[in-house]
Design an enzyme around this catalytic site. Structure first.
Site, short mmCIF file in Angstrom:
data_model
loop_
_atom_site.label_atom_id
_atom_site.label_comp_id
_atom_site.label_asym_id
_atom_site.label_seq_id
_atom_site.Cartn_x
_atom_site.Cartn_y
_atom_site.Cartn_z
N THR A 270 7.39 0.73 5.33
CA THR A 270 5.94 0.93 5.29
C THR A 270 5.29 0.36 6.55
O THR A 270 4.38 0.96 7.11
CB THR A 270 5.33 0.29 4.03
OG1 THR A 270 5.97 0.87 2.90
CG2 THR A 270 3.85 0.52 3.93
N GLU B 47 2.50 -7.07 -1.60
CA GLU B 47 2.61 -5.89 -0.72
C GLU B 47 2.52 -6.30 0.76
O GLU B 47 3.13 -5.68 1.62
CB GLU B 47 1.48 -4.89 -1.02
CG GLU B 47 1.59 -4.19 -2.35
CD GLU B 47 2.65 -3.10 -2.36
OE1 GLU B 47 3.68 -3.26 -1.70
OE2 GLU B 47 2.45 -2.11 -3.07
N1 HSE Z 1 -1.09 3.21 1.13
C1 HSE Z 1 0.14 2.64 1.56
C2 HSE Z 1 0.51 3.25 2.92
C3 HSE Z 1 1.20 2.94 0.55
O1 HSE Z 1 0.42 4.45 3.06
O2 HSE Z 1 0.87 2.54 3.83
C4 HSE Z 1 2.54 2.39 0.88
O3 HSE Z 1 3.39 2.54 -0.24
#
Ligand code: HSE
Length: 309
Positions: free
Chosen positions: A181, A128
């Site tokens: 993101t 991620e």
């Molecule tokens: N929690 C993360 C964000 C999820 O909001 O940046 C991204 O998919």
């Protein structure tokens, strides 16, 4: 076992007041991945079908998380990864999480499960980091474990599966525009006002209690995000219109899925989710933006093995 084919689900993360800590899988939608053992040490992205993702192993979330796991396990073989990419990158429904979780799950199985599924979460999170620049757990944890998962930290005892009331359904709309993101995080303030922190903590506490007691009224008043949504909603066309319609049609709550642009609503029963699906689709047809919608249980199933040999 030399080869494993898996289904890794799309996920809704940031479940309203659960920013960066709470997520769940969507039933029957996700990516397929095939992971094969190889005599060549290291990890390679052998093939990508569907939506494009990098084939450079240093830039692909699946190989980055796999690499981290391999550095820890030191197996005497390498791995080739094939991805059938059905989830659009930058969709807000765990496109990167699906692959970051899938590779470590597959490799762990091929090596005879030296680690528990919960122990895999911290390795999946490194993937991620490539796409969002933050190693958040709220997509990879529900993808790996299934169900509504809350991650306080990556120690096993702090990864908590919450109960899912039996009539809890979700509706998700994925407008086909990309929201990175990393950008969606960049626009968030680094500090939160004390009064908002109090509200968010109260909502999260009562949300957990509502899930344990199947108290839908309490769920309705708890599924609120006072901190993140207001900053990100400008990235999503017609967000307010969609949210108003969902709540008008009986949704228990509605907010941004992950970092957007997907929007989700939770409902009591499938009927409300279907009604919301047809009305919100009408709203989105007026925007001329292509979109997909999903109606599903808040799924208790995570990554599934499709085939192995
Ligand atoms: N929690 C993360 C964000 C999820 O909001 O940046 C991204 O998919």
């Amino acid at each position: 076992m030399k080869k494993i084919k898996i289904f890794s689900p799309a996920t809704v993360s940031n479940v309203t007041c659960g920013f960066d800590i709470l997520g769940f899988p969507i039933e029957s939608f996700g990516d397929e991945m095939t992971i094969s053992k190889s005599d060549n040490i290291g990890v390679r992205i052998a093939k990508v079908n569907g939506y494009p993702v990098p084939s450079d192993p240093k830039k692909n979330v699946a190989s980055v998380s796999a690499e981290k796991l391999i550095r820890h396990l030191k197996p005497d073989c390498g791995f080739d990864i094939e991805i059938k990419k059905n989830i659009i990158p930058g969709s807000g429904i765990g496109s990167s999480g699906s692959n970051a979780a899938g590779s470590v799950f597959g490799i762990n199985k091929l090596l005879g499960e030296p680690l528990t599924t919960k122990q895999l979460i911290k390795y999946a999170m490194t993937g991620e980091g490539v796409s969002s620049l933050t190693e958040h757990p709220d997509n990879v944890a529900p993808a790996l474990l299934g169900g509504l998962v809350m991650v306080k930290s990556t120690e096993e005892e702090n990864i908590i599966s919450l109960p899912i009331p039996k009539d809890l359904f979700c509706f998700v709309i994925n407008p086909k525009i990309e929201v990175k993101t990393s950008y969606s995080r960049e626009i968030l303030p680094s500090k939160v006002e004390l009064s908002l922190m109090t509200k968010q903590v109260a909502n999260f506490g009562s949300l957990v209690h509502a899930l344990h007691t199947s108290n839908y009224n309490l769920l309705r008043s708890s599924l609120v995000d006072n901190v993140i949504e207001k900053h990100r909603k400008k990235l999503i066309p017609s967000f307010d219109k969609v949210k108003t319609k969902c709540l008008e049609l009986g949704a228990l709550g509605c907010s941004i899925s992950g970092s957007g642009p997907s929007i989700f609503a939770l409902t009591k029963g499938e009927g409300d989710a279907n009604k919301i699906n047809s009305e919100v689709s009408k709203i989105y047809k007026e925007t001329n933006i292509d979109f997909s919608t999903y109606v599903s249980k808040v799924s208790s199933e995570g990554i599934k093995i499709i085939d192995s040999d």
